[in-house]
Scaffold this motif. Structure first.
Motif, PDB file in Angstrom:
ATOM      1  N   ALA A  96       0.839  -1.207   0.000  1.00  0.00           N
ATOM      2  CA  ALA A  96       0.000   0.000   0.000  1.00  0.00           C
ATOM      3  C   ALA A  96       0.871   1.254   0.000  1.00  0.00           C
ATOM      4  N   ALA A  97       1.922   1.228   0.809  1.00  0.00           N
ATOM      5  CA  ALA A  97       2.839   2.368   0.839  1.00  0.00           C
ATOM      6  C   ALA A  97       3.473   2.593  -0.532  1.00  0.00           C
ATOM      7  N   GLN A  98       3.841   1.510  -1.204  1.00  0.00           N
ATOM      8  CA  GLN A  98       4.450   1.635  -2.528  1.00  0.00           C
ATOM      9  C   GLN A  98       3.469   2.189  -3.545  1.00  0.00           C
ATOM     10  N   GLN A  99       2.204   1.747  -3.450  1.00  0.00           N
ATOM     11  CA  GLN A  99       1.183   2.292  -4.347  1.00  0.00           C
ATOM     12  C   GLN A  99       1.039   3.804  -4.149  1.00  0.00           C
ATOM     13  N   VAL A 100       1.048   4.232  -2.901  1.00  0.00           N
ATOM     14  CA  VAL A 100       0.945   5.670  -2.626  1.00  0.00           C
ATOM     15  C   VAL A 100       2.179   6.396  -3.145  1.00  0.00           C
ATOM     16  N   ARG A 101       3.363   5.833  -2.909  1.00  0.00           N
ATOM     17  CA  ARG A 101       4.590   6.496  -3.391  1.00  0.00           C
ATOM     18  C   ARG A 101       4.588   6.617  -4.910  1.00  0.00           C
ATOM     19  N   ASP A 102       4.115   5.587  -5.578  1.00  0.00           N
ATOM     20  CA  ASP A 102       4.077   5.633  -7.037  1.00  0.00           C
ATOM     21  C   ASP A 102       3.049   6.644  -7.556  1.00  0.00           C
ATOM     22  N   SER A 103       2.129   7.054  -6.698  1.00  0.00           N
ATOM     23  CA  SER A 103       1.047   7.947  -7.123  1.00  0.00           C
ATOM     24  C   SER A 103       1.103   9.307  -6.431  1.00  0.00           C
ATOM     25  N   ILE A 104       2.241   9.651  -5.850  1.00  0.00           N
ATOM     26  CA  ILE A 104       2.333  10.897  -5.085  1.00  0.00           C
ATOM     27  C   ILE A 104       1.991  12.112  -5.930  1.00  0.00           C
ATOM     28  N   GLU A 105       2.501  12.177  -7.156  1.00  0.00           N
ATOM     29  CA  GLU A 105       2.226  13.346  -7.988  1.00  0.00           C
ATOM     30  C   GLU A 105       0.741  13.459  -8.317  1.00  0.00           C
ATOM     31  N   GLN A 106       0.100  12.325  -8.610  1.00  0.00           N
ATOM     32  CA  GLN A 106      -1.333  12.358  -8.914  1.00  0.00           C
ATOM     33  C   GLN A 106      -2.152  12.751  -7.694  1.00  0.00           C
ATOM     34  N   LEU A 107      -1.844  12.146  -6.531  1.00  0.00           N
ATOM     35  CA  LEU A 107      -2.575  12.496  -5.315  1.00  0.00           C
ATOM     36  C   LEU A 107      -2.361  13.958  -4.948  1.00  0.00           C
ATOM     37  N   ALA A 108      -1.122  14.423  -5.084  1.00  0.00           N
ATOM     38  CA  ALA A 108      -0.820  15.810  -4.733  1.00  0.00           C
ATOM     39  C   ALA A 108      -1.572  16.782  -5.634  1.00  0.00           C
ATOM     40  N   GLU A 109      -1.618  16.485  -6.916  1.00  0.00           N
ATOM     41  CA  GLU A 109      -2.307  17.383  -7.841  1.00  0.00           C
ATOM     42  C   GLU A 109      -3.816  17.339  -7.620  1.00  0.00           C
ATOM     43  N   LEU A 110      -4.359  16.152  -7.397  1.00  0.00           N
ATOM     44  CA  LEU A 110      -5.791  16.033  -7.133  1.00  0.00           C
ATOM     45  C   LEU A 110      -6.169  16.814  -5.881  1.00  0.00           C
ATOM     46  N   GLU A 111      -5.351  16.705  -4.852  1.00  0.00           N
ATOM     47  CA  GLU A 111      -5.603  17.427  -3.605  1.00  0.00           C
ATOM     48  C   GLU A 111      -5.495  18.936  -3.814  1.00  0.00           C
ATOM     49  N   ALA A 112      -4.480  19.366  -4.551  1.00  0.00           N
ATOM     50  CA  ALA A 112      -4.300  20.798  -4.791  1.00  0.00           C
ATOM     51  C   ALA A 112      -5.484  21.386  -5.552  1.00  0.00           C
ATOM     52  N   LEU A 113      -5.937  20.671  -6.576  1.00  0.00           N
ATOM     53  CA  LEU A 113      -7.019  21.196  -7.411  1.00  0.00           C
ATOM     54  C   LEU A 113      -8.357  21.190  -6.699  1.00  0.00           C
ATOM     55  N   SER A 114      -8.638  20.155  -5.924  1.00  0.00           N
ATOM     56  CA  SER A 114      -9.967  20.042  -5.324  1.00  0.00           C
ATOM     57  C   SER A 114     -10.052  20.649  -3.929  1.00  0.00           C
ATOM     58  N   ALA A 115      -8.936  20.696  -3.201  1.00  0.00           N
ATOM     59  CA  ALA A 115      -8.945  21.256  -1.855  1.00  0.00           C
ATOM     60  C   ALA A 115      -8.328  22.647  -1.784  1.00  0.00           C
ATOM     61  N   GLY A 116      -7.601  23.055  -2.838  1.00  0.00           N
ATOM     62  CA  GLY A 116      -7.054  24.399  -2.883  1.00  0.00           C
ATOM     63  C   GLY A 116      -5.743  24.589  -2.161  1.00  0.00           C
ATOM     64  N   LYS A 117      -5.070  23.500  -1.768  1.00  0.00           N
ATOM     65  CA  LYS A 117      -3.804  23.625  -1.065  1.00  0.00           C
ATOM     66  C   LYS A 117      -2.651  23.712  -2.062  1.00  0.00           C
ATOM     67  N   PRO A 118      -1.627  24.500  -1.776  1.00  0.00           N
ATOM     68  CA  PRO A 118      -0.480  24.573  -2.684  1.00  0.00           C
ATOM     69  C   PRO A 118       0.124  23.195  -2.926  1.00  0.00           C
TER      70      PRO A 118
END
Length: 507
Positions: A96-118
């Motif tokens: 699970a940790a590896q899946q998250v690490r492999d998807s950090i850029e996608q999760l970060a961008e999704l969070e930035a766009l939908s939650a408004g965080k830098p």
């Protein structure tokens, strides 16, 4: 400074693209028993904090899906806890940790766009989610019991066992971060999960649930409900399968959750608000203290439970520190969340922006000095980094959680007054002491009534260290070894070893 890198339409298209890459489903909704399901309730709109426009709509999950999620989690207990060894669970947690690490850029961008965080912040938060699963992967096969030296002929030993189905609610200010930090210890302890993020920011948590399934977490072991608290959340906590209630958010809603748990006679963990104080003594490194004060309040635009929203400065250096802090505040780069140069992004929505600006105006009207900040020109739900001086510690703005980039400052004479002012609040989540004298720093830190205290720093959080509050900031801990104790129960087992045991009567 606030020029749009992407307009709302482009942001919405990018959100859809990331969602489909991670979840592989064209529809938005809840993740229940391994499938994305649409609710049948009222339509909920996710807004673009950077422009105020609309990103997308989805229906409230509602009571029916909440009950199905709890039932799915109950069924999954067999596959996750009974059929797997602890070591096997640990290997899945590592995947699970590896899946998250492999998807950090996608999760970060999704969070930035939908939650408004830098996005510079959301990358760090997504990384911390991966760290959480890595940390608890190692704990899965280390939840030992004890052998108790009882004064009888019995072998008495204990086991740490999971509660079963855990229901969790997380807030809008850091959805993927708080989601990961709640799910990981719950799973490591052998529980299954139903989690409801804020209806304003559900996408990244549903995406995290999809990644956990790809890692091999059994179907139904993690269910994510997208919906309102009063409908979906209430039905989730009321489900008879739920044996532990976890809530991260405001004290007002925390009381409702605690009452619900009490009515059902199940335990609960509450991580609630804060009104944390930064205490700066005259012997501190003032440049570092001002920088720490700025980072502590302006990161995430102040939308953090541990934000250092009160600044207490010894009188002899009060104006000096304020001058340094104002300079720091004015130097911070405001901008749209997806710009990597942005240090201060928008607030989550119009209501939050209006609330923060109202606090500023009330303080101004009461006679405080507003040294910098306020509402900038342009679209979106922004508030500039704000410094308000000469505030009374009993004022509303010094006692209530603002959840915006606003710090209130007040002077103090000596240690005794600093401690008194610091603790003169209903909250007790965090605090900090800045001093060049090690004995003073430790002496004062030991008197601060808060779950986390920093010395000559602010806002450092690690997955291996317990985190939680005192007083109205809640109870229970959500990280470190202590979280595993929260997510397990102790069972005592007695085995008679005597050939001629005596029958015990009485209690």
């Amino acid at each position: 400074m606030l020029d749009q890198v992407m307009d709302t339409t482009t942001r919405a298209e990018r959100v859809i693209q990331i969602w489909q890459q991670i979840c592989g489903d064209p529809q938005y909704g809840s993740l229940i028993d391994g499938r994305v399901r649409r609710g049948e309730g009222e339509a909920i709109t996710i807004l673009d904090p950077a422009s105020g426009g609309q990103l997308l709509h989805y229906p409230d999950a509602g009571a029916k899906l909440a009950r199905e999620a709890a039932q799915a989690a109950d069924r999954a207990r067999q596959a996750w806890y009974r059929d797997m060894t602890a070591a096997q669970r640990g290997r899945v947690m590592w995947q699970a940790a590896q899946q998250v690490r492999d998807s950090i850029e996608q999760l970060a961008e999704l969070e930035a766009l939908s939650a408004g965080k830098p996005i510079r912040d959301t990358r760090v938060e997504a990384t911390k989610v991966a760290e959480m699963f890595e940390y608890y992967a190692g704990w899965c096969d280390k939840l030992y019991g004890e052998v108790i030296p009882v004064p009888t002929s019995h072998l008495n030993y204990t086991q740490r066992i999971p509660h079963g189905v855990v229901a969790q609610v997380t807030p809008w200010n850091a959805p993927v971060f708080t989601g990961g930090w709640q799910i990981a210890p719950a799973l490591a302890a052998g529980n299954t999960v139903v989690i409801k993020p804020s209806e304003l920011t559900p996408l990244s948590t549903v995406a995290l649930g999809c990644l956990l399934q790809k890692a091999g977490v059994p179907t139904g072991a993690v269910n994510v409900l997208a919906g309102f608290g009063g409908t979906t959340g209430a039905a989730m906590f009321a489900a008879p399968e739920v044996q532990l209630a976890v809530f991260v958010g405001s004290p007002e809603t925390g009381r409702v959750v605690a009452r619900t748990a009490a009515d059902r006679l199940i335990p609960c963990i509450l991580e609630l608000g804060g009104k944390s104080a930064n205490v700066v003594f005259e012997d501190a490194d003032l440049a570092k203290a001002a920088g720490g004060a700025a980072a502590g309040i302006y990161a995430a635009a102040g939308q953090s439970c541990v934000a250092s929203s009160r600044l207490l400065v010894q009188k002899s250096v009060y104006e000096d520190v304020l001058e340094r802090l104002v300079e720091k505040a004015r130097s911070l780069q405001m901008g749209v969340p997806e710009d990597p140069e942005t240090q201060v992004g928008p607030l989550n929505g119009a209501a939050q922006q209006s609330r923060v600006l109202d606090y500023i105006e009330k303080a101004r009207s009461a006679g405080a000095r507003v040294l910098c900040g306020g509402r900038p020109q342009g679209p979106g739900h922004y508030v500039e980094p704000t410094v308000i001086a000469d505030v009374g510690n009993d004022w509303e703005i010094a006692q209530e959680e603002i959840f915006g980039p606003v710090v209130v400052a007040m002077p103090f004479e000596d240690e005794a007054e600093a401690v008194r002012l610091t603790n003169q609040t209903r909250f007790g989540l965090a605090g900090a002491v800045w001093s060049g004298r090690v004995e003073r720093a430790h002496r004062v830190a030991g008197q601060i009534e808060a779950g986390t205290v920093w010395i000559n720093g602010y806002k450092t959080i690690g997955v291996m260290s317990p985190f939680g509050g005192f007083k109205e900031s809640g109870f229970g801990r959500s990280s470190g070894r202590e979280a595993l104790m929260e997510y397990t129960r102790s069972r005592s087992i007695w085995t008679e070893t005597s050939e001629d045991p005596k029958m015990a009567f009485g209690y």
